[in-house]
Design an enzyme around this catalytic site. Structure first.
Site, mmCIF file in Angstrom:
data_model
loop_
_atom_site.group_PDB
_atom_site.id
_atom_site.type_symbol
_atom_site.label_atom_id
_atom_site.label_comp_id
_atom_site.label_asym_id
_atom_site.label_seq_id
_atom_site.Cartn_x
_atom_site.Cartn_y
_atom_site.Cartn_z
ATOM 1 N N HIS A 74 1.758 4.680 -2.735
ATOM 2 C CA HIS A 74 2.054 6.107 -2.531
ATOM 3 C C HIS A 74 3.425 6.656 -2.971
ATOM 4 O O HIS A 74 3.722 7.769 -3.606
ATOM 5 C CB HIS A 74 1.576 6.489 -1.187
ATOM 6 C CG HIS A 74 0.351 6.175 -0.645
ATOM 7 N ND1 HIS A 74 -0.933 6.812 -1.490
ATOM 8 C CD2 HIS A 74 -0.156 5.710 0.383
ATOM 9 C CE1 HIS A 74 -1.799 6.627 -1.045
ATOM 10 N NE2 HIS A 74 -1.504 5.529 0.174
ATOM 11 N N HIS A 129 0.843 -1.113 0.097
ATOM 12 C CA HIS A 129 0.125 0.087 0.169
ATOM 13 C C HIS A 129 1.075 1.018 0.016
ATOM 14 O O HIS A 129 0.604 2.262 -0.812
ATOM 15 C CB HIS A 129 -1.098 -0.029 1.193
ATOM 16 C CG HIS A 129 -1.611 1.020 1.275
ATOM 17 N ND1 HIS A 129 -3.255 0.999 0.843
ATOM 18 C CD2 HIS A 129 -1.719 2.355 1.918
ATOM 19 C CE1 HIS A 129 -3.717 2.263 1.205
ATOM 20 N NE2 HIS A 129 -2.617 3.103 1.714
ATOM 21 N N GLU A 130 1.940 1.288 0.860
ATOM 22 C CA GLU A 130 2.640 2.493 1.139
ATOM 23 C C GLU A 130 3.649 2.536 -0.182
ATOM 24 O O GLU A 130 4.031 3.689 -0.461
ATOM 25 C CB GLU A 130 3.486 2.370 2.244
ATOM 26 C CG GLU A 130 2.648 2.565 3.459
ATOM 27 C CD GLU A 130 1.551 3.667 3.471
ATOM 28 O OE1 GLU A 130 1.857 4.610 3.083
ATOM 29 O OE2 GLU A 130 0.607 3.714 4.382
#
Length: 454
Positions: A27, A23-24
């Protein structure tokens, strides 16, 4: 794959850390792509237990509390920025670039789920043939003309290859439609179309396939134990593989179905089992663990499965396997359908159509992680794909502090032509914090209640 509480915790932390990292990383990758400087990439919150400074200035951190993560970017709203780096600040990027950075996290989770499901379909997922037993008179299946021995081939035009597919696709297929078309195939390969009317569909949406009269056909299995789940009720009571069950709760049993039905009807009650092992008769006592079904009904489980010969297995099961290219398509379809199902589940909880008791927290997720890991690598990867979708959907909810909340800010900025004021942003983020904290506490209490009750 893993045993015991340590194994459950390890499976949970491994899965959660991988999903947070992906997920990170979404980003991070898009932030770097649009020219934003990343100050810190952290897995977990709180005090760092490991850190490393990269040459590009990003600090990579593993923190003490592994229940989340974050990517901290250069931003003039959060601190002074030198003039030579101001072009790398997040707030200096266009609205489209900032939105791309925000949405990249959830998209990375959906991408991971797609890749995992594609891998599973390429390797082959064992499933039960979607063949039906005789429905009870008066049920939806009976009214639709279903008869024992028919196998489901399609539902609303979508191919059904396993019983698990049928259970998964049923709620979405029947919800909100005027008519639903179910196609079955018999042993001779002849297809039969079963139209379901609106009134029938409306009465069937809450109960699922079983409550609608669709029951999985199973071959007549003898009451012989094939496997005992480690640390289960049966394992602690001393049941072993190859034990032949003679009587359960005082009732003689000749088939495995009889064993299942008796155990299911005795949740949290003392049940005596008479068995034969190596020619000797023994008696053990068990207290079936209560398992709550979606309709609120409780059934008992003790953690045993029947002995299945290879001939029975070929008759009963199917390997849901695709070519690599087809697996990619099937994985995308599965990810899409599960995403819609998860969104609908969140929507039903928000609108009160579904009980908030279904909201699980870290304890329940850890339990599921341990259970799937004990079953093997493929079930564990499937669990990770499912949780990855849930994580992606959760982060897209329009709640301040979540990615969906930031996208909501960007939508308002696009309409107004300018960002919201710092005061409004601060106020809504405080609201978002308390809302998320409340949800976390509620889900944790749900987990504890579920744990002590079951």
């Amino acid at each position: 794959m893993l045993n015991g509480g340590v194994g459950t915790l390890g499976a949970f932390l491994l899965a959660l850390s991988c999903l947070i990292f992906i997920h990170e990383l979404g980003h991070f990758a898009v932030a770097r792509w649009v020219g934003v400087k990343v100050l810190r990439f952290s897995i977990g919150f709180g005090r760092p237990i490991w850190r490393r400074q990269a040459k590009n200035g990003t600090e990579w951190v593993v923190a003490l509390i592994p229940l989340g993560g974050y990517v901290r970017m250069l931003d003039e709203r959060e601190g002074p920025v030198s003039p030579r780096e101001v072009h790398q600040a997040f707030n200096q990027k266009s609205l489209a670039q900032r939105s791309a950075v925000v949405v990249a996290g959830p998209l990375a989770n959906f991408l991971l789920a797609w890749l995992l499901f594609s891998l599973l379909y390429a390797l082959g997922i064992p499933g039960q043939r979607p063949c039906l037993d005789a429905p009870e008179p008066g049920t939806l299946a009976w009214k639709a003309g279903i008869r024992a021995g028919e196998c489901v081939s399609s539902l609303e035009g979508g191919a059904i290859r396993t019983w698990q597919d049928f259970e998964l696709e049923w709620p979405g297929a029947v919800r909100g439609r005027g008519t639903v078309t179910l196609v079955t195939r018999n042993d001779q390969g002849q297809e039969k179309v079963h139209p379901l009317t609106t009134a029938q569909v409306t009465s069937a949406t809450e109960e699922g396939v079983e409550g609608s009269g669709f029951h999985l056909w199973t071959p007549p299995l003898p009451p012989v134990v094939g496997q005992v789940i480690p640390d289960s009720v049966a394992d602690k009571a001393g049941l072993k593989p190859l034990d032949r069950l003679l009587r359960v709760a005082g009732q003689p049993v000749e088939t495995w179905v009889q064993v299942v039905r008796i155990v299911e009807n005795h949740p949290q009650a003392v049940v005596e089992i008479e068995l034969q092992r190596a020619g000797q008769t023994r008696r053990v006592q068990v207290i079936p663990r209560a398992v709550e079904l979606p309709n609120g009904h409780q059934i008992g489980r003790i953690g045993i499965s029947p002995q299945v010969t290879e001939a029975m297995r070929r008759q009963w099961t199917v390997l849901d396997k695709d070519s690599p290219l087809r697996a990619l398509w099937h994985g995308a379809v599965k990810t899409g359908s599960l995403t819609l199902l998860t969104l609908n589940s969140f929507g039903q909880m928000i609108t009160g159509q579904a009980s908030l008791d279904n909201l699980g927290g870290p304890v329940r997720i850890a339990s599921l992680a341990g259970d799937s890991a004990r079953l093997g690598l493929l079930p564990y990867l499937q669990f990770m794909a499912l949780i990855s979708i849930s994580l992606g959907v959760l982060n897209l909810l329009p709640i301040p502090l979540l990615d969906g909340g930031h996208l909501l800010y960007h939508a308002v900025e696009w309409v107004r032509g300018r960002p919201l004021s710092a005061e409004i942003m601060s106020l809504t983020q405080r609201f978002g914090f308390f809302l998320l904290a409340g949800l976390m506490v509620f889900s944790f209490l749900n987990d504890l209640r579920h744990f002590f009750n079951h």
